[in-house]
Design an enzyme around this catalytic site. Structure first.
Site, PDB file in Angstrom:
ATOM      1  N   LYS A 198       0.841  -1.201   0.000  1.00  0.00           N
ATOM      2  CA  LYS A 198       0.000   0.000   0.000  1.00  0.00           C
ATOM      3  C   LYS A 198       0.874   1.249   0.000  1.00  0.00           C
ATOM      4  O   LYS A 198       2.077   1.192   0.245  1.00  0.00           O
ATOM      5  CB  LYS A 198      -0.916  -0.007   1.216  1.00  0.00           C
ATOM      6  CG  LYS A 198      -0.185  -0.010   2.545  1.00  0.00           C
ATOM      7  CD  LYS A 198      -1.139  -0.110   3.720  1.00  0.00           C
ATOM      8  CE  LYS A 198      -0.367  -0.125   5.047  1.00  0.00           C
ATOM      9  NZ  LYS A 198      -1.276  -0.170   6.210  1.00  0.00           N
ATOM     10  N   ARG A 257     -10.092  -0.720  15.711  1.00  0.00           N
ATOM     11  CA  ARG A 257     -10.026   0.141  14.533  1.00  0.00           C
ATOM     12  C   ARG A 257     -11.007  -0.421  13.502  1.00  0.00           C
ATOM     13  O   ARG A 257     -12.114   0.049  13.384  1.00  0.00           O
ATOM     14  CB  ARG A 257      -8.586   0.208  14.017  1.00  0.00           C
ATOM     15  CG  ARG A 257      -8.292   1.368  13.120  1.00  0.00           C
ATOM     16  CD  ARG A 257      -6.809   1.482  12.815  1.00  0.00           C
ATOM     17  NE  ARG A 257      -6.251   0.275  12.206  1.00  0.00           N
ATOM     18  CZ  ARG A 257      -4.995   0.176  11.758  1.00  0.00           C
ATOM     19  NH1 ARG A 257      -4.165   1.203  11.888  1.00  0.00           N
ATOM     20  NH2 ARG A 257      -4.564  -0.937  11.210  1.00  0.00           N
ATOM     21  N   TYR A 280      13.741  31.124   6.930  1.00  0.00           N
ATOM     22  CA  TYR A 280      12.501  31.748   7.368  1.00  0.00           C
ATOM     23  C   TYR A 280      12.440  31.845   8.891  1.00  0.00           C
ATOM     24  O   TYR A 280      12.837  30.933   9.610  1.00  0.00           O
ATOM     25  CB  TYR A 280      11.293  30.936   6.890  1.00  0.00           C
ATOM     26  CG  TYR A 280      10.993  31.074   5.421  1.00  0.00           C
ATOM     27  CD1 TYR A 280      10.621  32.309   4.882  1.00  0.00           C
ATOM     28  CD2 TYR A 280      11.054  29.966   4.575  1.00  0.00           C
ATOM     29  CE1 TYR A 280      10.330  32.429   3.538  1.00  0.00           C
ATOM     30  CE2 TYR A 280      10.762  30.079   3.220  1.00  0.00           C
ATOM     31  CZ  TYR A 280      10.399  31.311   2.706  1.00  0.00           C
ATOM     32  OH  TYR A 280      10.111  31.433   1.363  1.00  0.00           O
ATOM     33  N   MET A 291      10.183  24.666   1.392  1.00  0.00           N
ATOM     34  CA  MET A 291       9.568  23.772   0.418  1.00  0.00           C
ATOM     35  C   MET A 291      10.590  23.110  -0.505  1.00  0.00           C
ATOM     36  O   MET A 291      10.505  21.913  -0.803  1.00  0.00           O
ATOM     37  CB  MET A 291       8.537  24.538  -0.425  1.00  0.00           C
ATOM     38  CG  MET A 291       7.789  23.665  -1.418  1.00  0.00           C
ATOM     39  SD  MET A 291       6.646  24.592  -2.461  1.00  0.00           S
ATOM     40  CE  MET A 291       5.443  25.136  -1.249  1.00  0.00           C
TER      41      MET A 291
END
Length: 398
Positions: free
Chosen positions: A42, A145, A271, A326
């Protein structure tokens, strides 16, 4: 553009070692001798690339695969249908979504049914679905779950009409604490699942039972039953807590040095101006990868010693300086000799010196999340590629 030119221009490169995946699969088969070893593929084979990984596992003898949803399953069926193993068994772990029975039937997918309404919908799928309807039954043994209850199992053992027309090929549950061999939850779940299987095994003589995930395989033969379902261990991640990882790493992520900067005393980087050079000049390398490539923003430099990313560059470990952005990340290379790093060099983000589990720990998460978040911007290459050679064209496409 030639392949060599593309590689030179790539800001980040992800190398997937399919030989390592095969070696991990062989180790799992040895550990789970007597049980079938399937593969959980998966999330794009945990970020490594569904097509290349599944085809290599098929070549190693894997015949049963697990995906999360029907779209993944349909894609995998197409990838394996040509000349690999058109008869592969593909289970969909998230079960049967309402109105999707036709897709499952067309792609020959087997839903893992975790509720009585799902079971009823698959049983009564309608005219678009003909012939036998293979499926797995999922029972909850303590994860809380997905999964039917022990009471549901008792009912199904007695009421044949509930599964009329279905071919139940698998009965499974999922361990919650298999990473910790000493956790009492493991024995509790084993006992519960064994009781369920003792009820349903005679009812479905063509089915096999499955409980163990990657960590569960190491809990002993009692947990193996007929089929085991490894996932992260296939890809080199550590499925254990407080124990050395026996699996070969299958991923190497590298980012290119796109600039080198001298940072004056007291100046900041990135940043938010969160990193300061302090009282001495510092040298910083700017790498061409960031959180868009799956290098988490949580790897930004932090106050705690265990937080903040570390990369391997110039023969040594060097810390992230400031925030991961990013497309870029800054690395403090002041500890390296002058000239040890130059523009165009590659820095190891994940690999033999900085394992995926190390990266996960420093990001405050798990290696699983790091693997599955690997971005699609990497130039991907697979070792070996087609015909046993390194695939210089492998960019994650099936």
């Amino acid at each position: 553009m030639s392949e060599a030119a593309q590689e030179t221009a790539a800001g980040a490169i992800l190398t997937v070692d399919l030989d390592a995946v095969a070696a991990n699969y062989a180790m799992l088969k040895k550990q789970a001798a007597g049980a079938e070893v399937s593969a959980v593929v998966k999330a794009d084979a945990y970020g490594l690339g569904l097509g290349p990984v599944a085809r290599r596992l098929a070549a190693e003898g894997c015949r049963t695969f697990f995906v999360a949803d029907a779209n993944e399953g349909a894609a995998l069926r197409e990838m394996l249908a040509d000349k690999t193993i058109p008869d592969a068994i593909i289970y969909v772990l998230n079960g049967l979504f309402p109105g999707t029975a036709g897709l499952y039937a067309r792609a020959r997918l087997r839903p893992v049914l975790a509720s009585l309404p799902e079971l009823a919908e698959w049983r009564d799928a309608g005219p678009e679905v003909t012939g036998t309807l293979p499926a797995a039954l999922h029972f909850d043994t303590g994860m809380n779950r997905l999964g039917m209850s022990a009471a549901d199992a008792a009912m199904l053992a007695q009421d044949e009409t509930q599964t009329a027309g279905l071919e139940i090929s698998l009965v499974l549950s999922h361990l919650a604490c298999a990473d910790d061999a000493a956790h009492p939850q493991n024995a509790k779940q084993l006992s519960c699942f064994r009781e369920i299987w003792e009820r349903l095994g005679p009812r479905f003589p063509g089915a096999v039972a499955s409980l163990a995930n990657s960590g569960g395989i190491w809990l002993g033969q009692d947990y193996h039953f007929g089929l085991v379902r490894p996932g992260v261990s296939l890809y080199g991640g550590n499925p254990f807590t407080g124990r050395a990882n026996p699996f070969r790493p299958a991923v190497r992520a590298e980012a290119r040095v796109i600039a080198l900067r001298e940072v004056a005393p007291g100046e900041t980087v990135g940043y938010g101006a969160t990193w300061n050079a302090g009282g001495a000049p510092r040298r910083v390398a700017i790498l061409g990868a960031g959180y868009a490539d799956g290098y988490f923003r949580a790897l930004s430099s932090g106050a705690r010693p265990e937080s903040g990313g570390v990369v391997h560059i110039g023969g040594a470990a060097c810390p992230i300086a400031g925030r991961v952005s990013m497309d870029m990340v800054a690395v403090d290379v002041s500890s390296l000799p002058e000239g040890a790093v130059k523009r165009g060099d590659m820095a190891e983000l994940i690999g033999p010196h900085v394992t995926v589990d190390d990266v996960g720990l420093r990001a405050g998460t798990l290696g699983y999340e790091i693997l599955t978040a690997l971005g699609r911007r990497y130039m991907r290459r697979y070792i070996p590629g087609p015909n046993g050679k390194r695939d210089k064209e492998g960019r994650g496409q099936a």
